[in-house]
Design a protein around this motif. Sequence first.
Motif, PDB file in Angstrom:
ATOM      1  N   MET A   1       6.891   5.410  -5.514  1.00 35.01           N
ATOM      2  CA  MET A   1       6.164   4.284  -5.258  1.00 35.01           C
ATOM      3  C   MET A   1       5.092   4.111  -4.716  1.00 35.01           C
ATOM      4  SD  MET A   1       9.867   3.292  -4.238  1.00 35.01           S
ATOM      5  CE  MET A   1       9.783   1.354  -4.029  1.00 35.01           C
ATOM      6  N   GLU A   2       4.322   5.394  -4.218  1.00 34.72           N
ATOM      7  CA  GLU A   2       2.948   5.057  -3.302  1.00 34.72           C
ATOM      8  C   GLU A   2       2.338   4.912  -4.451  1.00 34.72           C
ATOM      9  OE1 GLU A   2       3.572   7.849   0.110  1.00 34.72           O
ATOM     10  OE2 GLU A   2       4.612   6.686   1.508  1.00 34.72           O
ATOM     11  N   VAL A   3       2.547   5.505  -4.937  1.00 34.90           N
ATOM     12  CA  VAL A   3       1.380   6.389  -6.527  1.00 34.90           C
ATOM     13  C   VAL A   3       0.626   5.436  -7.208  1.00 34.90           C
ATOM     14  CG1 VAL A   3       0.497   7.574  -7.786  1.00 34.90           C
ATOM     15  CG2 VAL A   3       1.343   8.838  -6.206  1.00 34.90           C
ATOM     16  N   ALA A   4       2.666   4.557  -7.540  1.00 33.90           N
ATOM     17  CA  ALA A   4       1.997   4.014  -8.658  1.00 33.90           C
ATOM     18  C   ALA A   4       1.468   1.999  -8.116  1.00 33.90           C
ATOM     19  CB  ALA A   4       3.662   3.065  -8.559  1.00 33.90           C
TER      20      ALA A   4
ATOM     21  N   SER B   1       3.354  -2.965  -6.578  1.00 35.64           N
ATOM     22  CA  SER B   1       3.080  -3.409  -4.339  1.00 35.64           C
ATOM     23  C   SER B   1       4.722  -3.610  -3.612  1.00 35.64           C
ATOM     24  CB  SER B   1       2.253  -3.759  -3.509  1.00 35.64           C
ATOM     25  OG  SER B   1       2.618  -5.331  -4.454  1.00 35.64           O
ATOM     26  N   PHE B   2       5.040  -2.878  -2.838  1.00 36.93           N
ATOM     27  CA  PHE B   2       6.427  -2.698  -1.755  1.00 36.93           C
ATOM     28  C   PHE B   2       5.983  -2.874  -0.607  1.00 36.93           C
ATOM     29  CE2 PHE B   2       5.451   1.542  -2.608  1.00 36.93           C
ATOM     30  CZ  PHE B   2       5.925   2.155  -1.620  1.00 36.93           C
ATOM     31  N   GLN B   3       7.324  -3.080   0.230  1.00 33.09           N
ATOM     32  CA  GLN B   3       7.553  -3.712   1.385  1.00 33.09           C
ATOM     33  C   GLN B   3       9.032  -2.620   2.086  1.00 33.09           C
ATOM     34  OE1 GLN B   3       6.694  -7.387   2.998  1.00 33.09           O
ATOM     35  NE2 GLN B   3       4.266  -7.285   2.519  1.00 33.09           N
ATOM     36  N   THR B   4       8.349  -1.276   2.920  1.00 38.26           N
ATOM     37  CA  THR B   4       9.949  -1.101   3.142  1.00 38.26           C
ATOM     38  C   THR B   4      10.120  -1.574   4.608  1.00 38.26           C
ATOM     39  OG1 THR B   4       8.662   0.863   3.934  1.00 38.26           O
ATOM     40  CG2 THR B   4       9.496   1.095   2.141  1.00 38.26           C
ATOM     41  N   GLU B   5      10.941  -1.035   5.405  1.00 37.23           N
ATOM     42  CA  GLU B   5      11.407  -1.234   6.803  1.00 37.23           C
ATOM     43  C   GLU B   5      12.105   0.320   7.231  1.00 37.23           C
ATOM     44  OE1 GLU B   5      15.754  -3.412   7.055  1.00 37.23           O
ATOM     45  OE2 GLU B   5      14.138  -4.553   7.904  1.00 37.23           O
ATOM     46  N   GLN B   6      11.838   0.591   8.037  1.00 39.16           N
ATOM     47  CA  GLN B   6      12.355   1.867   8.857  1.00 39.16           C
ATOM     48  C   GLN B   6      13.725   1.910   9.344  1.00 39.16           C
ATOM     49  OE1 GLN B   6      11.094   5.077   7.822  1.00 39.16           O
ATOM     50  NE2 GLN B   6      12.448   5.686   8.874  1.00 39.16           N
ATOM     51  N   THR B   7      14.646   2.442   8.825  1.00 36.67           N
ATOM     52  CA  THR B   7      16.606   1.900   9.196  1.00 36.67           C
ATOM     53  C   THR B   7      15.940   4.067  10.085  1.00 36.67           C
ATOM     54  OG1 THR B   7      17.392   2.757   7.456  1.00 36.67           O
ATOM     55  CG2 THR B   7      16.624   0.677   7.601  1.00 36.67           C
ATOM     56  N   SER B   8      17.813   4.208  11.028  1.00 33.82           N
ATOM     57  CA  SER B   8      18.418   4.677  10.961  1.00 33.82           C
ATOM     58  C   SER B   8      19.060   6.047   9.283  1.00 33.82           C
ATOM     59  CB  SER B   8      19.699   4.836  11.479  1.00 33.82           C
ATOM     60  OG  SER B   8      20.975   3.758  10.841  1.00 33.82           O
ATOM     61  N   TRP B   9      19.245   5.456   8.045  1.00 33.35           N
ATOM     62  CA  TRP B   9      19.003   6.196   7.564  1.00 33.35           C
ATOM     63  C   TRP B   9      17.683   6.804   6.082  1.00 33.35           C
ATOM     64  CZ3 TRP B   9      22.412   2.107   8.241  1.00 33.35           C
ATOM     65  CH2 TRP B   9      23.182   2.196   8.783  1.00 33.35           C
TER      66      TRP B   9
ATOM     67  N   THR C   1      12.108  -3.566   0.695  1.00 35.96           N
ATOM     68  CA  THR C   1      12.410  -4.805   1.482  1.00 35.96           C
ATOM     69  C   THR C   1      11.895  -5.850   0.410  1.00 35.96           C
ATOM     70  OG1 THR C   1      10.887  -4.732   3.145  1.00 35.96           O
ATOM     71  CG2 THR C   1      13.137  -4.398   3.869  1.00 35.96           C
ATOM     72  N   SER C   2      11.264  -4.984  -0.602  1.00 37.78           N
ATOM     73  CA  SER C   2      10.197  -5.836  -1.411  1.00 37.78           C
ATOM     74  C   SER C   2       9.239  -4.820  -2.134  1.00 37.78           C
ATOM     75  CB  SER C   2       9.653  -7.203  -0.342  1.00 37.78           C
ATOM     76  OG  SER C   2       8.727  -7.895  -1.160  1.00 37.78           O
ATOM     77  N   ILE C   3       9.810  -5.909  -3.062  1.00 36.69           N
ATOM     78  CA  ILE C   3       8.782  -5.343  -4.779  1.00 36.69           C
ATOM     79  C   ILE C   3       7.837  -6.535  -5.676  1.00 36.69           C
ATOM     80  CG2 ILE C   3       8.900  -3.485  -6.613  1.00 36.69           C
ATOM     81  CD1 ILE C   3      11.047  -2.236  -5.309  1.00 36.69           C
ATOM     82  N   HIS C   4       6.587  -5.924  -5.800  1.00 34.87           N
ATOM     83  CA  HIS C   4       5.975  -7.300  -6.425  1.00 34.87           C
ATOM     84  C   HIS C   4       6.034  -8.206  -6.195  1.00 34.87           C
ATOM     85  CE1 HIS C   4       3.643  -8.766 -10.241  1.00 34.87           C
ATOM     86  NE2 HIS C   4       4.998  -8.952 -10.052  1.00 34.87           N
TER      87      HIS C   4
END
Length: 203
Positions: free
Chosen positions: A132-135, A144-152, A157-160
């Motif tokens: 996904m980072e390469v894309a 483009s996308f966003q993530t959040e860190q969780t215990s898993w 959380t978001s794409i495009h």
Amino acid sequence: KGNGMIGNIYSMGLALQVLEATRKFYAPRKWDCAQAFSVVYAHDYQQPMAIAQVLPALVGRSYLDVAGLDCAATKNMSPSRQLLLSPMLGTHGVPRAPIQVHYSITNMLQGKHFHYSTSLTVPSGSTLLQVMEVAAEENPQTFSFQTEQTSWGPYVTSIHGLAASTDDRTYWQFLSAGDALDEGVGIYKPHDGEHIQAIFSTY
């Protein structure tokens, strides 16, 4: 010092971390990172504490990957692209072959609908998050996308620009061959020719 050493074998690892972290802002013209890593490897292989200082600068690579590190070819690339295009050694030091992964994002649920697809070449063993980072690097306006860190691990959380919402009971679901992935994006490793779908869904 000669042979690419900065300070001594104990300070060298910390220096490498600083240089790698600040390289996009300042790149020393005379510093040969491949040579520097090789020097540390030659001196440090019997020094566990010194080795521990060097590992973060390898950005997810094995300490044994030092011999094949191609800094010149990647010095102008982003960290995630450097990781994916740098030599990644498998069993007995054999380079891992590149694979092709098909990746698509689809929203037929909310707002303006969209569907985009791309094919990416990455080293085998790359995680879905790295794909996904390469894309996103190749086409940031679309993938483009966003993530959040969780215990898993990292959670997308978001794409495009379309964000999941607990209020709307929406989320981004990842599938392969129509089946939901049983691992997170930070762990799942696509195989050659696999089609990964990210579909905006509701629960």
